[in-house]
Write a protein that holds these residues in place. Structure first.
Motif, PDB file in Angstrom:
ATOM      1  N   GLY A   5       0.605  -1.285  -0.193  1.00 49.99           N
ATOM      2  CA  GLY A   5       0.181   0.372  -0.075  1.00 49.99           C
ATOM      3  C   GLY A   5       0.518   1.160   0.021  1.00 49.99           C
ATOM      4  O   GLY A   5      -0.097   2.249   0.057  1.00 49.99           O
ATOM      5  N   GLU A  29      -5.624  -6.678  -9.978  1.00 49.76           N
ATOM      6  CA  GLU A  29      -6.264  -7.117  -8.380  1.00 49.76           C
ATOM      7  C   GLU A  29      -5.237  -7.224  -7.063  1.00 49.76           C
ATOM      8  O   GLU A  29      -5.800  -6.206  -6.252  1.00 49.76           O
ATOM      9  CB  GLU A  29      -6.421  -8.688  -7.978  1.00 49.76           C
ATOM     10  CG  GLU A  29      -7.640  -9.570  -7.651  1.00 49.76           C
ATOM     11  CD  GLU A  29      -7.358 -10.792  -7.120  1.00 49.76           C
ATOM     12  OE1 GLU A  29      -8.437 -11.826  -6.191  1.00 49.76           O
ATOM     13  OE2 GLU A  29      -7.340 -11.775  -8.604  1.00 49.76           O
ATOM     14  N   VAL A  49      -5.402  -3.372  -6.721  1.00 49.28           N
ATOM     15  CA  VAL A  49      -6.805  -2.756  -6.278  1.00 49.28           C
ATOM     16  C   VAL A  49      -6.888  -3.639  -4.359  1.00 49.28           C
ATOM     17  O   VAL A  49      -7.784  -2.602  -3.797  1.00 49.28           O
ATOM     18  CB  VAL A  49      -7.904  -3.462  -6.800  1.00 49.28           C
ATOM     19  CG1 VAL A  49      -9.607  -3.778  -6.593  1.00 49.28           C
ATOM     20  CG2 VAL A  49      -7.935  -3.033  -8.415  1.00 49.28           C
ATOM     21  N   GLN A  50      -6.535  -4.618  -4.135  1.00 52.98           N
ATOM     22  CA  GLN A  50      -6.778  -4.888  -2.714  1.00 52.98           C
ATOM     23  C   GLN A  50      -5.800  -3.897  -2.501  1.00 52.98           C
ATOM     24  O   GLN A  50      -6.347  -3.834  -0.717  1.00 52.98           O
ATOM     25  CB  GLN A  50      -6.066  -6.486  -3.123  1.00 52.98           C
ATOM     26  CG  GLN A  50      -7.081  -7.596  -3.447  1.00 52.98           C
ATOM     27  CD  GLN A  50      -6.645  -8.791  -3.635  1.00 52.98           C
ATOM     28  OE1 GLN A  50      -5.527  -9.251  -2.941  1.00 52.98           O
ATOM     29  NE2 GLN A  50      -8.071  -9.934  -3.655  1.00 52.98           N
ATOM     30  N   HIS A  93      -4.639  -0.936  -2.807  1.00 52.24           N
ATOM     31  CA  HIS A  93      -5.126   0.112  -2.927  1.00 52.24           C
ATOM     32  C   HIS A  93      -6.421   0.501  -1.300  1.00 52.24           C
ATOM     33  O   HIS A  93      -6.558   1.506  -0.354  1.00 52.24           O
ATOM     34  CB  HIS A  93      -6.060   0.939  -3.969  1.00 52.24           C
ATOM     35  CG  HIS A  93      -6.712   2.473  -4.060  1.00 52.24           C
ATOM     36  ND1 HIS A  93      -8.009   2.696  -3.905  1.00 52.24           N
ATOM     37  CD2 HIS A  93      -5.317   3.650  -4.477  1.00 52.24           C
ATOM     38  CE1 HIS A  93      -7.803   3.822  -4.235  1.00 52.24           C
ATOM     39  NE2 HIS A  93      -6.725   4.258  -4.010  1.00 52.24           N
ATOM     40  N   GLN A  94      -7.217  -0.415  -1.963  1.00 56.79           N
ATOM     41  CA  GLN A  94      -8.493  -0.644  -0.561  1.00 56.79           C
ATOM     42  C   GLN A  94      -8.018  -0.775   0.648  1.00 56.79           C
ATOM     43  O   GLN A  94      -8.115   0.283   1.469  1.00 56.79           O
ATOM     44  CB  GLN A  94      -9.545  -1.910  -0.879  1.00 56.79           C
ATOM     45  CG  GLN A  94     -10.070  -1.554  -2.627  1.00 56.79           C
ATOM     46  CD  GLN A  94     -10.767  -3.399  -2.353  1.00 56.79           C
ATOM     47  OE1 GLN A  94     -10.821  -3.908  -2.464  1.00 56.79           O
ATOM     48  NE2 GLN A  94     -12.029  -2.578  -3.814  1.00 56.79           N
ATOM     49  N   ALA A  95      -6.826  -1.545   0.927  1.00 55.84           N
ATOM     50  CA  ALA A  95      -5.979  -1.822   2.292  1.00 55.84           C
ATOM     51  C   ALA A  95      -5.575  -0.494   2.594  1.00 55.84           C
ATOM     52  O   ALA A  95      -5.456  -0.111   3.844  1.00 55.84           O
ATOM     53  CB  ALA A  95      -5.296  -2.955   2.021  1.00 55.84           C
ATOM     54  N   ILE A 138      -6.149   2.988   2.089  1.00 55.13           N
ATOM     55  CA  ILE A 138      -7.329   3.648   1.712  1.00 55.13           C
ATOM     56  C   ILE A 138      -8.083   3.751   2.935  1.00 55.13           C
ATOM     57  O   ILE A 138      -8.651   4.133   4.462  1.00 55.13           O
ATOM     58  CB  ILE A 138      -8.748   2.820   1.002  1.00 55.13           C
ATOM     59  CG1 ILE A 138      -8.787   3.968  -0.418  1.00 55.13           C
ATOM     60  CG2 ILE A 138     -10.020   4.785   1.364  1.00 55.13           C
ATOM     61  CD1 ILE A 138      -7.963   5.476   0.058  1.00 55.13           C
ATOM     62  N   GLU A 139      -8.403   2.156   3.542  1.00 59.28           N
ATOM     63  CA  GLU A 139      -8.956   1.830   5.216  1.00 59.28           C
ATOM     64  C   GLU A 139      -8.420   2.299   6.083  1.00 59.28           C
ATOM     65  O   GLU A 139      -8.569   2.349   7.731  1.00 59.28           O
ATOM     66  CB  GLU A 139      -8.984   0.202   5.299  1.00 59.28           C
ATOM     67  CG  GLU A 139     -10.858  -0.492   4.416  1.00 59.28           C
ATOM     68  CD  GLU A 139     -11.755   0.681   4.929  1.00 59.28           C
ATOM     69  OE1 GLU A 139     -12.220   0.393   5.360  1.00 59.28           O
ATOM     70  OE2 GLU A 139     -12.144   0.435   3.530  1.00 59.28           O
ATOM     71  N   ARG A 140      -6.973   2.106   6.092  1.00 60.11           N
ATOM     72  CA  ARG A 140      -5.363   2.435   6.679  1.00 60.11           C
ATOM     73  C   ARG A 140      -5.628   3.597   7.589  1.00 60.11           C
ATOM     74  O   ARG A 140      -5.978   4.623   8.256  1.00 60.11           O
ATOM     75  CB  ARG A 140      -4.212   1.772   7.203  1.00 60.11           C
ATOM     76  CG  ARG A 140      -4.079   0.198   6.725  1.00 60.11           C
ATOM     77  CD  ARG A 140      -3.430   0.005   7.173  1.00 60.11           C
ATOM     78  NE  ARG A 140      -2.164   0.522   5.699  1.00 60.11           N
ATOM     79  CZ  ARG A 140      -1.723  -0.162   4.347  1.00 60.11           C
ATOM     80  NH1 ARG A 140      -1.962  -1.659   4.255  1.00 60.11           N
ATOM     81  NH2 ARG A 140      -1.224   0.424   3.667  1.00 60.11           N
ATOM     82  N   ARG A 155      -8.235   5.977   6.456  1.00 64.80           N
ATOM     83  CA  ARG A 155      -9.782   5.904   6.976  1.00 64.80           C
ATOM     84  C   ARG A 155      -9.593   6.136   8.834  1.00 64.80           C
ATOM     85  O   ARG A 155     -10.504   7.121   9.393  1.00 64.80           O
ATOM     86  CB  ARG A 155     -10.761   4.802   6.577  1.00 64.80           C
ATOM     87  CG  ARG A 155     -11.256   6.035   5.616  1.00 64.80           C
ATOM     88  CD  ARG A 155     -12.818   5.085   4.195  1.00 64.80           C
ATOM     89  NE  ARG A 155     -12.856   5.574   3.276  1.00 64.80           N
ATOM     90  CZ  ARG A 155     -13.790   4.864   2.245  1.00 64.80           C
ATOM     91  NH1 ARG A 155     -14.105   4.037   2.716  1.00 64.80           N
ATOM     92  NH2 ARG A 155     -13.694   6.354   1.094  1.00 64.80           N
TER      93      ARG A 155
END
Length: 200
Positions: free
Chosen positions: A43, A70, A73-74, A76-78, A80-82, A84
């Motif tokens: 990330g 894939e 994407v994963q 990037h999502q992780a 963003i969650e961190r 947030r």
């Protein structure tokens, strides 16, 4: 470096590593690539990885990382969650028109004479529009003639500065020429690569 390469070769031989029956050996540079792939996969933004590796061009860093869509994407999502989870709850709101306009304006200003600026959002231009010096410039191969013209101009000015013993000017121009020539070589390499691809 040769000693480290030798040790890696011996370790791989003793471990019996193979791929489809063929022996697999490692070089020190392989671990640099593994390191960068792991950073991106975890990330860390690409421009930070580029800075850690000492790359002036993000495309060089992309070539170092074996990242599949894939995984991108994963990761990037992780990421963003961190982010947030670390921010105050009050920040989760709709952007105002002014904020959104500022955000869009940043990306409108990415197009520059020598290519595209990949500077992160809300960061200043540290080189004051001297794009040839900036590692965030993604050079446009069509700008090879412009870069050649810049190099010739700087060489002429450097010759004049040396003749008049303007030492401060000499140092600045010598540094500028290093960057201009590097960008010119990048543009020419991209141009050759695009010409080698059928239908490009």
């Amino acid at each position: 470096m040769a000693y480290i390469r030798k040790i890696l070769h011996q370790i791989a031989t003793r471990a019996g590593t193979s791929d489809a029956g063929a022996p697999v050996h490692f070089t020190p540079h392989d671990f640099r690539r593994l390191f960068s792939t792991d950073l991106v996969g975890s990330g860390l933004p690409m421009h930070i990885v580029a800075s850690l590796l000492g790359h002036l061009n993000l495309e060089t860093t992309r070539g170092y990382t074996a990242v599949f869509p894939e995984e991108v994407v994963q990761a990037h999502q992780a990421f963003i969650e961190r982010r947030r989870g670390a921010r105050p709850e009050g920040e989760f709101r709709q952007a105002t028109e002014a904020e959104w306009g500022d955000f869009e304006q940043h990306f409108l200003l990415r197009k520059v004479a020598l290519g595209d600026c990949h500077r992160p959002y809300a960061t200043p231009c540290v080189h004051e529009s001297a794009c040839a010096k900036c590692r965030f410039l993604d050079v446009d191969p069509r700008q090879s003639p412009r870069l050649e013209e810049m190099a010739v101009n700087a060489e002429g000015r450097l010759e004049e500065a040396r003749r008049h013993v303007w030492l401060g000017e000499v140092a600045a121009l010598e540094e500028s020429l290093v960057h201009i020539r590097r960008r010119r070589d990048e543009a020419l390499a991209k141009q050759r690569a695009s010409e080698a691809v059928p239908g490009s």
